[in-house]
Design a protein around this motif. Structure first.
Motif, PDB file in Angstrom:
ATOM      1  N   SER A  41      11.265   8.861  11.454  1.00  0.00           N
ATOM      2  CA  SER A  41      12.394   8.835  12.386  1.00  0.00           C
ATOM      3  C   SER A  41      13.537   9.686  11.870  1.00  0.00           C
ATOM      4  O   SER A  41      13.589  10.015  10.683  1.00  0.00           O
ATOM      5  CB  SER A  41      12.908   7.405  12.524  1.00  0.00           C
ATOM      6  OG  SER A  41      11.940   6.579  13.101  1.00  0.00           O
ATOM      7  N   ARG A  45      22.101   7.136   9.113  1.00  0.00           N
ATOM      8  CA  ARG A  45      22.577   6.290   8.010  1.00  0.00           C
ATOM      9  C   ARG A  45      22.482   7.048   6.680  1.00  0.00           C
ATOM     10  O   ARG A  45      21.638   7.920   6.518  1.00  0.00           O
ATOM     11  CB  ARG A  45      21.800   4.960   7.985  1.00  0.00           C
ATOM     12  CG  ARG A  45      20.568   4.947   7.143  1.00  0.00           C
ATOM     13  CD  ARG A  45      20.336   3.614   6.471  1.00  0.00           C
ATOM     14  NE  ARG A  45      18.940   3.377   6.158  1.00  0.00           N
ATOM     15  CZ  ARG A  45      18.257   3.999   5.202  1.00  0.00           C
ATOM     16  NH1 ARG A  45      18.807   4.972   4.495  1.00  0.00           N
ATOM     17  NH2 ARG A  45      17.000   3.675   4.979  1.00  0.00           N
ATOM     18  N   TYR A  57      12.972   9.292   6.184  1.00  0.00           N
ATOM     19  CA  TYR A  57      13.664   9.663   7.428  1.00  0.00           C
ATOM     20  C   TYR A  57      14.046  11.127   7.371  1.00  0.00           C
ATOM     21  O   TYR A  57      14.117  11.721   6.300  1.00  0.00           O
ATOM     22  CB  TYR A  57      14.989   8.873   7.568  1.00  0.00           C
ATOM     23  CG  TYR A  57      14.847   7.406   7.892  1.00  0.00           C
ATOM     24  CD1 TYR A  57      14.559   6.980   9.179  1.00  0.00           C
ATOM     25  CD2 TYR A  57      15.033   6.440   6.898  1.00  0.00           C
ATOM     26  CE1 TYR A  57      14.453   5.622   9.476  1.00  0.00           C
ATOM     27  CE2 TYR A  57      14.924   5.083   7.187  1.00  0.00           C
ATOM     28  CZ  TYR A  57      14.632   4.687   8.476  1.00  0.00           C
ATOM     29  OH  TYR A  57      14.523   3.353   8.773  1.00  0.00           O
ATOM     30  N   GLU A  76      12.691   7.817  21.974  1.00  0.00           N
ATOM     31  CA  GLU A  76      13.702   6.760  22.113  1.00  0.00           C
ATOM     32  C   GLU A  76      14.680   6.913  20.967  1.00  0.00           C
ATOM     33  O   GLU A  76      14.358   7.482  19.933  1.00  0.00           O
ATOM     34  CB  GLU A  76      13.060   5.358  22.108  1.00  0.00           C
ATOM     35  CG  GLU A  76      12.364   4.954  20.803  1.00  0.00           C
ATOM     36  CD  GLU A  76      13.273   4.582  19.669  1.00  0.00           C
ATOM     37  OE1 GLU A  76      14.279   3.890  19.914  1.00  0.00           O
ATOM     38  OE2 GLU A  76      13.007   4.977  18.521  1.00  0.00           O
ATOM     39  N   TYR A  85      19.304   5.796  15.078  1.00  0.00           N
ATOM     40  CA  TYR A  85      17.917   6.020  14.677  1.00  0.00           C
ATOM     41  C   TYR A  85      17.148   6.526  15.894  1.00  0.00           C
ATOM     42  O   TYR A  85      17.390   6.043  17.005  1.00  0.00           O
ATOM     43  CB  TYR A  85      17.242   4.709  14.233  1.00  0.00           C
ATOM     44  CG  TYR A  85      17.790   4.094  12.981  1.00  0.00           C
ATOM     45  CD1 TYR A  85      18.939   3.316  13.009  1.00  0.00           C
ATOM     46  CD2 TYR A  85      17.149   4.288  11.753  1.00  0.00           C
ATOM     47  CE1 TYR A  85      19.441   2.729  11.852  1.00  0.00           C
ATOM     48  CE2 TYR A  85      17.645   3.701  10.593  1.00  0.00           C
ATOM     49  CZ  TYR A  85      18.782   2.935  10.645  1.00  0.00           C
ATOM     50  OH  TYR A  85      19.279   2.361   9.501  1.00  0.00           O
ATOM     51  N   ASP A 107      12.523  -1.089  14.900  1.00  0.00           N
ATOM     52  CA  ASP A 107      13.105  -2.402  15.169  1.00  0.00           C
ATOM     53  C   ASP A 107      12.725  -2.862  16.580  1.00  0.00           C
ATOM     54  O   ASP A 107      12.181  -2.092  17.370  1.00  0.00           O
ATOM     55  CB  ASP A 107      14.624  -2.362  14.995  1.00  0.00           C
ATOM     56  CG  ASP A 107      15.311  -1.666  16.145  1.00  0.00           C
ATOM     57  OD1 ASP A 107      14.807  -0.632  16.588  1.00  0.00           O
ATOM     58  OD2 ASP A 107      16.333  -2.186  16.610  1.00  0.00           O
TER      59      ASP A 107
HETATM   60  P1  5GP Z   1      16.657   0.921   7.541  1.00  0.00           P
HETATM   61  O1  5GP Z   1      17.970   1.620   7.624  1.00  0.00           O
HETATM   62  O2  5GP Z   1      16.758  -0.371   6.787  1.00  0.00           O
HETATM   63  O3  5GP Z   1      15.572   1.835   7.041  1.00  0.00           O
HETATM   64  O4  5GP Z   1      16.228   0.534   9.031  1.00  0.00           O
HETATM   65  C1  5GP Z   1      17.084  -0.214   9.814  1.00  0.00           C
HETATM   66  C2  5GP Z   1      16.408  -0.521  11.110  1.00  0.00           C
HETATM   67  O5  5GP Z   1      16.245   0.654  11.918  1.00  0.00           O
HETATM   68  C3  5GP Z   1      15.027  -1.101  10.940  1.00  0.00           C
HETATM   69  O6  5GP Z   1      14.928  -2.281  11.713  1.00  0.00           O
HETATM   70  C4  5GP Z   1      14.137  -0.023  11.469  1.00  0.00           C
HETATM   71  O7  5GP Z   1      12.957  -0.541  12.020  1.00  0.00           O
HETATM   72  C5  5GP Z   1      15.001   0.636  12.525  1.00  0.00           C
HETATM   73  N1  5GP Z   1      14.515   1.970  12.871  1.00  0.00           N
HETATM   74  C6  5GP Z   1      13.966   2.866  12.034  1.00  0.00           C
HETATM   75  N2  5GP Z   1      13.617   3.965  12.706  1.00  0.00           N
HETATM   76  C7  5GP Z   1      13.923   3.756  14.007  1.00  0.00           C
HETATM   77  C8  5GP Z   1      13.763   4.539  15.196  1.00  0.00           C
HETATM   78  O8  5GP Z   1      13.256   5.640  15.206  1.00  0.00           O
HETATM   79  N3  5GP Z   1      14.222   3.983  16.348  1.00  0.00           N
HETATM   80  C9  5GP Z   1      14.785   2.752  16.377  1.00  0.00           C
HETATM   81  N4  5GP Z   1      15.183   2.287  17.553  1.00  0.00           N
HETATM   82  N5  5GP Z   1      14.923   1.982  15.277  1.00  0.00           N
HETATM   83  C10 5GP Z   1      14.504   2.478  14.106  1.00  0.00           C
END
Ligand code: 5GP
Length: 198
Positions: A41, A45, A57, A76, A85, A107
């Motif tokens: 993704s 952040r 990422y 999305e 994200y 998520d």
């Molecule tokens: P973290 O910053 O801890 O890696 O992820 C935070 C949240 O962002 C997690 O719940 C993760 O699943 C969500 N997330 C990661 N990639 C994406 C994405 O491409 N789209 C969306 N909608 N959520 C994402």
């Protein structure tokens, strides 16, 4: 050995669940199979220690992220815990065309958004055994501050209510058992090129 039906053509596999449900560990294990490709993704952040741009990422600043939204580069995107994200469209299309399982770890909000857009795939919800276990996992991994953990726990309670909207739910009470269930569901239990029953 012939490949199981489910892997005979490329498809998207969406794995989601509350923060701390163990979905990342399950995804890592699934990725040991070279028929599975991970969706990287984009996010705004800040990079955490140990992360590399383009591996966990694609790290973008907010302006660049918005540009890519405008360009239609995302299947999305969403704001999660104050950061943006998004799932990139091009790698998904390429992997599916190549006959791979394109694994999206996302998520609950993002997964349901994909479902609402009728993006075809298998949607799997990973459920933590209990709120206590979830708290212990979030506190144990020590990547987030206490307020962030509290926010994630509250969100997790809401997300649990959405489990019924997925194609399947896997209770992650035991990692090996949950992984075996996931493998079976995806159709990767047989003919794994790197060995069986990891
Ligand atoms: P973290 O910053 O801890 O890696 O992820 C935070 C949240 O962002 C997690 O719940 C993760 O699943 C969500 N997330 C990661 N990639 C994406 C994405 O491409 N789209 C969306 N909608 N959520 C994402």
């Amino acid at each position: 050995m012939s490949a199981p039906e489910a892997t005979s053509s490329g498809r998207m596999l969406v794995i989601s669940g509350p923060s701390g449900c163990g979905k990342s560990t399950l995804c890592k294990r699934l990725l040991e199979d070279d028929r599975v490709e991970f969706s990287i993704s984009a996010t705004t952040r800040p990079m955490r220690e140990g992360e590399t741009d383009g591996r966990e990422y694609h790290f973008l600043d907010a302006d660049r992220f918005r540009e890519r939204v405008e360009a239609g580069d995302f299947v999305e995107w969403a704001e999660v815990h104050g950061n943006l994200y998004g799932t990139l469209r091009a790698p998904l299309d390429r992997a599916v065309a190549d006959g791979k399982i394109f694994l999206i770890e996302i998520d609950v909000q993002g997964a349901l958004q994909l479902k609402a857009l009728e993006v075809e795939g298998l949607y799997v919800f990973i459920s933590p055994p209990s709120a206590e276990v979830l708290r212990a996992r979030l506190e144990g991994r020590a990547t987030d501050s206490q307020p962030v953990i509290e926010r994630r726990l509250k969100k997790a309670a809401d997300e649990m209510l959405e489990a019924h909207r997925y194609d399947a739910t896997i209770l992650n009470d035991n990692l090996d058992r949950a992984f075996a269930e996931l493998q079976g569901l995806v159709g990767l239990s047989n003919g794994c090129p790197q060995g069986e029953a990891r």
